[in-house]
Motif scaffolding. Structure first.
Motif, short mmCIF file in Angstrom:
data_model
loop_
_atom_site.label_atom_id
_atom_site.label_comp_id
_atom_site.label_asym_id
_atom_site.label_seq_id
_atom_site.Cartn_x
_atom_site.Cartn_y
_atom_site.Cartn_z
N VAL A 158 -5.83 -11.13 -7.47
CA VAL A 158 -6.25 -11.65 -6.55
C VAL A 158 -5.51 -10.28 -5.75
CG1 VAL A 158 -5.25 -12.89 -4.64
CG2 VAL A 158 -7.66 -11.45 -3.71
N ASN A 159 -6.75 -9.21 -5.31
CA ASN A 159 -6.05 -8.03 -4.56
C ASN A 159 -6.60 -7.53 -3.29
OD1 ASN A 159 -4.69 -6.82 -7.71
ND2 ASN A 159 -7.00 -5.60 -8.50
N LEU A 160 -5.41 -6.57 -2.85
CA LEU A 160 -5.55 -6.24 -1.25
C LEU A 160 -5.22 -4.29 -1.99
CD1 LEU A 160 -6.65 -7.49 1.34
CD2 LEU A 160 -4.27 -7.39 1.92
N GLN A 161 -5.99 -4.23 -1.90
CA GLN A 161 -6.28 -1.62 -1.33
C GLN A 161 -6.11 -2.40 -0.10
OE1 GLN A 161 -9.56 -2.20 -3.41
NE2 GLN A 161 -8.10 0.15 -5.08
N MET A 162 -4.92 -1.30 0.61
CA MET A 162 -4.49 -0.83 1.42
C MET A 162 -4.67 0.23 1.78
SD MET A 162 -1.64 -4.14 2.60
CE MET A 162 -0.43 -3.10 1.25
N SER A 163 -5.28 1.27 3.12
CA SER A 163 -5.26 2.49 3.38
C SER A 163 -5.53 2.76 4.72
CB SER A 163 -6.82 3.47 2.39
OG SER A 163 -7.77 2.70 3.51
N SER A 164 -4.66 4.18 5.23
CA SER A 164 -4.11 4.16 6.44
C SER A 164 -3.34 3.32 7.03
CB SER A 164 -6.12 4.17 7.02
OG SER A 164 -6.97 5.02 6.23
N LEU A 165 -2.67 3.05 6.55
CA LEU A 165 -1.81 1.77 6.97
C LEU A 165 -1.07 2.75 8.44
CD1 LEU A 165 -0.33 0.84 3.36
CD2 LEU A 165 -1.40 -0.58 5.03
N LYS A 166 -0.41 1.73 8.92
CA LYS A 166 0.33 1.90 10.28
C LYS A 166 1.38 0.75 10.22
CE LYS A 166 -4.78 1.81 12.87
NZ LYS A 166 -5.28 1.09 13.51
N PRO A 167 2.13 1.38 11.01
CA PRO A 167 3.67 0.13 11.59
C PRO A 167 3.38 -0.71 11.46
CG PRO A 167 3.42 2.55 12.60
CD PRO A 167 2.15 2.81 11.84
N GLU A 168 2.42 -1.16 12.27
CA GLU A 168 2.13 -3.04 12.53
C GLU A 168 1.40 -3.21 12.10
OE1 GLU A 168 0.74 0.28 14.34
OE2 GLU A 168 -1.44 0.30 14.84
N ASP A 169 0.98 -2.84 9.91
CA ASP A 169 1.08 -3.51 9.55
C ASP A 169 2.31 -3.87 8.72
OD1 ASP A 169 -1.51 -1.00 8.85
OD2 ASP A 169 -1.94 -3.72 9.02
N THR A 170 3.04 -3.45 8.55
CA THR A 170 4.19 -3.88 8.35
C THR A 170 5.06 -5.30 8.99
OG1 THR A 170 5.54 -2.04 8.56
CG2 THR A 170 7.07 -3.97 8.58
N ALA A 171 5.09 -6.21 7.32
CA ALA A 171 4.83 -7.74 7.30
C ALA A 171 5.16 -8.20 5.90
CB ALA A 171 3.99 -7.90 7.93
N VAL A 172 5.26 -9.73 5.96
CA VAL A 172 5.71 -10.07 4.54
C VAL A 172 3.75 -10.48 3.99
CG1 VAL A 172 6.71 -11.67 2.93
CG2 VAL A 172 7.94 -10.86 4.88
N TYR A 173 3.67 -9.83 2.56
CA TYR A 173 2.23 -10.64 2.64
C TYR A 173 1.94 -11.84 1.31
CZ TYR A 173 0.64 -6.56 5.80
OH TYR A 173 0.12 -5.26 6.40
N TYR A 174 1.58 -12.20 1.69
CA TYR A 174 1.70 -13.76 1.03
C TYR A 174 -0.38 -14.07 0.19
CZ TYR A 174 5.91 -15.17 3.33
OH TYR A 174 7.06 -15.04 3.55
N CYS A 175 0.17 -14.32 -1.13
CA CYS A 175 -1.28 -14.23 -1.49
C CYS A 175 -0.92 -16.35 -1.30
CB CYS A 175 -1.07 -14.26 -2.46
SG CYS A 175 -2.48 -14.93 -4.15
N ALA A 176 -3.66 -16.48 -1.26
CA ALA A 176 -2.83 -18.06 -0.53
C ALA A 176 -4.54 -18.57 -1.75
CB ALA A 176 -3.35 -18.14 0.76
N ALA A 177 -4.32 -19.84 -1.45
CA ALA A 177 -5.41 -20.37 -2.29
C ALA A 177 -5.30 -21.59 -2.86
CB ALA A 177 -5.64 -19.44 -4.22
N PRO A 178 -6.01 -22.51 -2.55
CA PRO A 178 -7.28 -22.05 -2.21
C PRO A 178 -7.34 -22.29 -1.08
CG PRO A 178 -7.67 -24.28 -3.14
CD PRO A 178 -5.79 -24.76 -3.34
#
Length: 123
Positions: A79-99
């Protein structure tokens, strides 16, 4: 043993783009929804986006709508996450989750987590 391994994090300037990937192993999630969460320092883990088993249905939190795109490849168990127009408030640790059993799900309802990948957006 189920493993979710994220990749693609790093430092990016505001307005830039980045793509995160998550590879699942140990079992197939092709018949289940999957999701991306994030957790910023001092904040709770929050749902960013989710996708149903076929990819036909997705959910995005309001703050990322129109900027992020979630997709999946069941043949590759990814599973992918394409991120564009990133903002400083998007700063975080990103976690994949399932199911995830619905497209809008709380962190407490997730069975498996990746270790996370840090995305830092500089202003």
């Amino acid at each position: 043993q189920v493993q979710l391994v994220e990749s693609g994090g790093g430092l990016v300037q505001a307005g830039g783009s980045q793509t995160l990937s998550c590879v699942a192993s140990g079992r197939t999630f092709s018949r289940y929804s999957m999701a991306w969460f994030r957790q910023a320092p001092g904040k709770e883990r929050e749902l960013v986006a989710s996708i149903n088993w076929s990819g036909a249905n997705t959910y995005y939190r309001d703050s990322v709508k129109g900027r992020f795109t979630i997709s999946r490849d069941n043949a590759k168990n990814t599973v992918n996450l394409q991120m564009s127009s990133l903002k400083p408030e998007d700063t975080a640790v990103y976690y994949c989750a399932a199911p995830v059993h619905s497209l809008v799900v709380a962190a407490t309802e997730v069975s498996y987590w990746g270790k996370g990948t840090l995305v830092t957006v500089s202003s």
